[in-house]
Write a protein that holds these residues in place. Structure first.
Motif, PDB file in Angstrom:
ATOM      1  N   SER A  54       0.851  -1.193   0.000  1.00  0.00           N
ATOM      2  CA  SER A  54       0.000   0.000   0.000  1.00  0.00           C
ATOM      3  C   SER A  54       0.883   1.238   0.000  1.00  0.00           C
ATOM      4  N   SER A  55       0.318   2.347  -0.439  1.00  0.00           N
ATOM      5  CA  SER A  55       1.055   3.623  -0.518  1.00  0.00           C
ATOM      6  C   SER A  55       2.349   3.466  -1.302  1.00  0.00           C
ATOM      7  N   GLY A  56       2.318   2.590  -2.319  1.00  0.00           N
ATOM      8  CA  GLY A  56       3.466   2.437  -3.193  1.00  0.00           C
ATOM      9  C   GLY A  56       4.613   1.634  -2.637  1.00  0.00           C
ATOM     10  N   GLN A  58       4.663  -3.168   2.938  1.00  0.00           N
ATOM     11  CA  GLN A  58       4.620  -2.694   4.315  1.00  0.00           C
ATOM     12  C   GLN A  58       5.237  -3.710   5.284  1.00  0.00           C
ATOM     13  N   SER A 115      12.566  -2.343  -1.057  1.00  0.00           N
ATOM     14  CA  SER A 115      12.002  -1.337  -0.158  1.00  0.00           C
ATOM     15  C   SER A 115      13.121  -0.353   0.153  1.00  0.00           C
ATOM     16  N   THR A 135       6.322  -1.924  -8.180  1.00  0.00           N
ATOM     17  CA  THR A 135       4.878  -1.861  -7.970  1.00  0.00           C
ATOM     18  C   THR A 135       4.367  -3.274  -7.712  1.00  0.00           C
TER      19      THR A 135
END
Length: 237
Positions: free
Chosen positions: A75-77, A80, A108, A160
């Motif tokens: 999420s949010s690119g 997590q 990340s 992505t």
């Protein structure tokens, strides 16, 4: 004085491919498309396949798709972080090695490295170092993250992901490549990916350069060169 390449030398240069693989090329984990080689819950850690999807000869962009389970979601690119037994886990990095050359795409942003960027690296961080946990159930010596020490940027890129249901994602990595990276992967090389920084599942693919295929652009250069050589030979006759 004019320098004219011999036909043999020209063909050798023109037919040299950018990579030792054809596109697309897919590599599965040890058990194919079924959960396996997982320490922990396969619903959160299993890697199914890695595909070299495309190489754009105009922009030198390499596209790789990875189908795997990841418990933290995307999420949010970004992938997590998530917690297991009080330990925080993150997605692992994507590694390439060919002889003494080692590269990594940061999946990340971590320890001074930027998500999606392709680096030439000198060292990596193992699971125990990243998690700072001596007794957690994982592969403690597995390299899971690139180290920023001595790392140099090879090319920018993006990461992505598309959710395929549950914890399963198709991650798409698109990176700009430079000549050094392409030359290294024009020989035998290894690609490796870890589903999380605990090293719970690892996919390793050994790619052979025994029979590389010239890319379309190189074939076009070859044809143009042959025409040029023919014209030169006619003028010299």
């Amino acid at each position: 004085m004019k320098t004219i390449l011999s036909l043999t030398t020209f063909l050798a240069l023109a037919s040299a491919p950018c990579f030792a693989i054809t596109f697309p090329s897919t590599y599965f984990d040890a058990t194919g498309a079924t959960p396996g080689d997982v320490v922990g819950n396969p619903a959160k850690f299993d890697i199914y396949k890695l595909t070299f999807s495309n190489f754009d000869t105009t922009t030198n962009k390499l596209t790789i798709d990875i189908d795997f389970n990841y418990g933290g979601g995307f999420s949010s690119g970004a992938f997590q972080p998530f917690s297991v037994a009080g330990v925080t886990l993150n997605v692992g990095d994507l590694f390439f090695s060919a002889g003494s050359d080692k590269f990594a795409v940061a999946m990340s942003s971590h320890s001074g490295l930027t998500q999606g960027t392709l680096y030439k690296i000198t060292s990596s961080l193992d699971a125990q170092t990243v998690l700072n946990h001596p007794s957690f159930g994982y592969r403690p010596t597995q390299a899971v993250w690139a180290s920023n020490v001595g790392a140099t940027v090879v090319g920018s890129g993006t990461v992505t992901a598309t959710n395929l249901g549950g914890y399963e994602y198709d991650a798409k990595i698109v990176v700009n490549t430079n000549a050094l990276f392409r030359a290294s992967l024009n020989s035998d090389f290894t690609v490796e990916f870890e589903s999380a920084t605990c090293g719970n599942d690892v996919l390793t693919a050994n790619v052979s350069a025994s029979a590389p295929t010239p890319e379309p652009a190189s074939l076009g250069m070859m044809a143009a060169g042959l025409v040029g050589l023919f014209v030169v030979s006619k003028r010299r006759a």
